[in-house]
Scaffold this motif. Structure first.
Motif, PDB file in Angstrom:
ATOM      1  N   TRP A  15       0.839  -1.204   0.000  1.00  0.00           N
ATOM      2  CA  TRP A  15       0.000   0.000   0.000  1.00  0.00           C
ATOM      3  C   TRP A  15       0.871   1.250   0.000  1.00  0.00           C
ATOM      4  N   LEU A  16       1.908   1.245   0.810  1.00  0.00           N
ATOM      5  CA  LEU A  16       2.812   2.387   0.877  1.00  0.00           C
ATOM      6  C   LEU A  16       3.580   2.535  -0.430  1.00  0.00           C
ATOM      7  N   VAL A  17       4.031   1.431  -0.996  1.00  0.00           N
ATOM      8  CA  VAL A  17       4.759   1.473  -2.267  1.00  0.00           C
ATOM      9  C   VAL A  17       3.873   2.057  -3.363  1.00  0.00           C
ATOM     10  N   ALA A  18       2.624   1.627  -3.430  1.00  0.00           N
ATOM     11  CA  ALA A  18       1.697   2.154  -4.440  1.00  0.00           C
ATOM     12  C   ALA A  18       1.479   3.651  -4.255  1.00  0.00           C
ATOM     13  N   LEU A  19       1.270   4.079  -3.018  1.00  0.00           N
ATOM     14  CA  LEU A  19       1.037   5.495  -2.746  1.00  0.00           C
ATOM     15  C   LEU A  19       2.248   6.339  -3.126  1.00  0.00           C
ATOM     16  N   VAL A  28       5.230  14.859  -6.849  1.00  0.00           N
ATOM     17  CA  VAL A  28       5.537  15.099  -5.439  1.00  0.00           C
ATOM     18  C   VAL A  28       6.919  14.500  -5.168  1.00  0.00           C
ATOM     19  N   PRO A  29       7.841  15.301  -4.599  1.00  0.00           N
ATOM     20  CA  PRO A  29       9.205  14.795  -4.381  1.00  0.00           C
ATOM     21  C   PRO A  29       9.280  13.803  -3.208  1.00  0.00           C
ATOM     22  N   VAL A  30       9.121  12.540  -3.528  1.00  0.00           N
ATOM     23  CA  VAL A  30       9.209  11.461  -2.542  1.00  0.00           C
ATOM     24  C   VAL A  30      10.242  10.447  -3.042  1.00  0.00           C
ATOM     25  N   PRO A  31      10.869   9.701  -2.138  1.00  0.00           N
ATOM     26  CA  PRO A  31      11.935   8.765  -2.527  1.00  0.00           C
ATOM     27  C   PRO A  31      11.397   7.419  -3.034  1.00  0.00           C
ATOM     28  N   ALA A  32      10.731   7.430  -4.175  1.00  0.00           N
ATOM     29  CA  ALA A  32      10.087   6.217  -4.680  1.00  0.00           C
ATOM     30  C   ALA A  32      11.088   5.118  -5.012  1.00  0.00           C
ATOM     31  N   ALA A  57       3.894  -1.215  -7.030  1.00  0.00           N
ATOM     32  CA  ALA A  57       4.704  -0.147  -7.615  1.00  0.00           C
ATOM     33  C   ALA A  57       4.227   0.176  -9.024  1.00  0.00           C
ATOM     34  N   LEU A  58       3.962  -0.857  -9.814  1.00  0.00           N
ATOM     35  CA  LEU A  58       3.461  -0.636 -11.181  1.00  0.00           C
ATOM     36  C   LEU A  58       2.094   0.029 -11.177  1.00  0.00           C
ATOM     37  N   LEU A  59       1.223  -0.413 -10.291  1.00  0.00           N
ATOM     38  CA  LEU A  59      -0.115   0.166 -10.210  1.00  0.00           C
ATOM     39  C   LEU A  59      -0.048   1.638  -9.813  1.00  0.00           C
ATOM     40  N   GLY A  60       0.708   1.936  -8.768  1.00  0.00           N
ATOM     41  CA  GLY A  60       0.837   3.324  -8.326  1.00  0.00           C
ATOM     42  C   GLY A  60       1.432   4.213  -9.403  1.00  0.00           C
ATOM     43  N   ALA A  61       2.490   3.732 -10.048  1.00  0.00           N
ATOM     44  CA  ALA A  61       3.140   4.516 -11.105  1.00  0.00           C
ATOM     45  C   ALA A  61       2.200   4.706 -12.297  1.00  0.00           C
ATOM     46  N   ALA A 136       0.477   5.868 -23.212  1.00  0.00           N
ATOM     47  CA  ALA A 136       0.279   4.839 -22.193  1.00  0.00           C
ATOM     48  C   ALA A 136       1.208   3.651 -22.414  1.00  0.00           C
ATOM     49  N   SER A 137       1.401   3.248 -23.665  1.00  0.00           N
ATOM     50  CA  SER A 137       2.284   2.111 -23.967  1.00  0.00           C
ATOM     51  C   SER A 137       3.716   2.418 -23.567  1.00  0.00           C
ATOM     52  N   ALA A 138       4.195   3.609 -23.926  1.00  0.00           N
ATOM     53  CA  ALA A 138       5.567   3.994 -23.586  1.00  0.00           C
ATOM     54  C   ALA A 138       5.737   4.134 -22.079  1.00  0.00           C
ATOM     55  N   ALA A 139       4.736   4.705 -21.412  1.00  0.00           N
ATOM     56  CA  ALA A 139       4.810   4.882 -19.964  1.00  0.00           C
ATOM     57  C   ALA A 139       4.843   3.534 -19.249  1.00  0.00           C
ATOM     58  N   VAL A 140       3.980   2.616 -19.641  1.00  0.00           N
ATOM     59  CA  VAL A 140       3.950   1.296 -18.995  1.00  0.00           C
ATOM     60  C   VAL A 140       5.259   0.551 -19.234  1.00  0.00           C
TER      61      VAL A 140
END
Length: 196
Positions: A15-19, A28-32, A57-61, A136-140
């Motif tokens: 949950w934290l990784v997705a967020l 938002v500058p966070v250390p993903a 991670a993939l879902l959040g991104a 979307a294809s390039a981003a994924v």
């Protein structure tokens, strides 16, 4: 904030990784990347499931990329101009130049190679009305590389976060060299075809 996030990984896990990856992709500058390394390490120790971490991670991104893209597509240049203040203005200018010169390749590369530009490339792609499917294809595809490298490095090196960070940097460098070689080969092939 980084210390708190890292200590919260075993408790909140995917949950934290997705967020955090979502927040990273909307600017938002966070250390993903660091959080994905740590989550991969916790997965190696058996505290988390690696597939859940990678999926989160993939879902959040992915949701973050789409949110920024569609917000800019609806808000257009006025929205981007409102965001362009201070250091963000320079990042937006660099992202604008990358997207103008390379299109969807820039979207792909900003996910993992020049990741500080990723949220801004999302905005520029949306505001410039880049077609959704190529975006979307390039981003994924780019997010798959980013998540694979960082979660994979964390999982491989377990509790040695410093070694995982160095390994992830080496892999990104290796992938960048491969991308440059492929682009150069493609360019030379097209030059040779024109000469026939």
């Amino acid at each position: 904030m980084t210390d708190w996030m890292l200590s919260a990984v075993p408790t909140y896990g995917p949950w934290l990784v997705a967020l955090v990856t979502f927040l990273s992709c909307v600017g938002v500058p966070v250390p993903a990347s660091m959080l994905m390394l740590a989550a991969g390490g916790f997965a190696a120790a058996g505290d988390l499931e690696v597939w859940q971490v990678a999926f989160a991670a993939l879902l959040g991104a992915g949701v973050g990329d789409q949110t920024a893209y569609w917000a800019a597509r609806k808000g257009g240049a006025p929205l981007v101009d409102r965001i362009a203040t201070g250091a963000r203005e320079q990042l937006l200018d660099r992202a604008r130049a990358q997207v103008a010169a390379r299109g969807t390749l820039a979207v792909f590369l900003t996910r993992w190679l020049i990741s500080p530009l990723a949220p801004y490339a999302n905005l520029i792609a949306g505001a410039s009305r880049m077609r959704w499917l190529p975006f979307a294809s390039a981003a994924v595809a780019g997010e798959l590389v980013w998540v694979g490298v960082y979660v994979g490095a964390g999982y491989t090196f377990g509790d040695n976060l410093e070694a995982a960070t160095e390994f992830a940097g080496s892999i990104v460098g290796f992938l960048a060299a491969g991308a440059i070689a492929a682009a150069l080969g493609w360019w030379l092939w097209h030059l040779a075809k024109r000469g026939e």
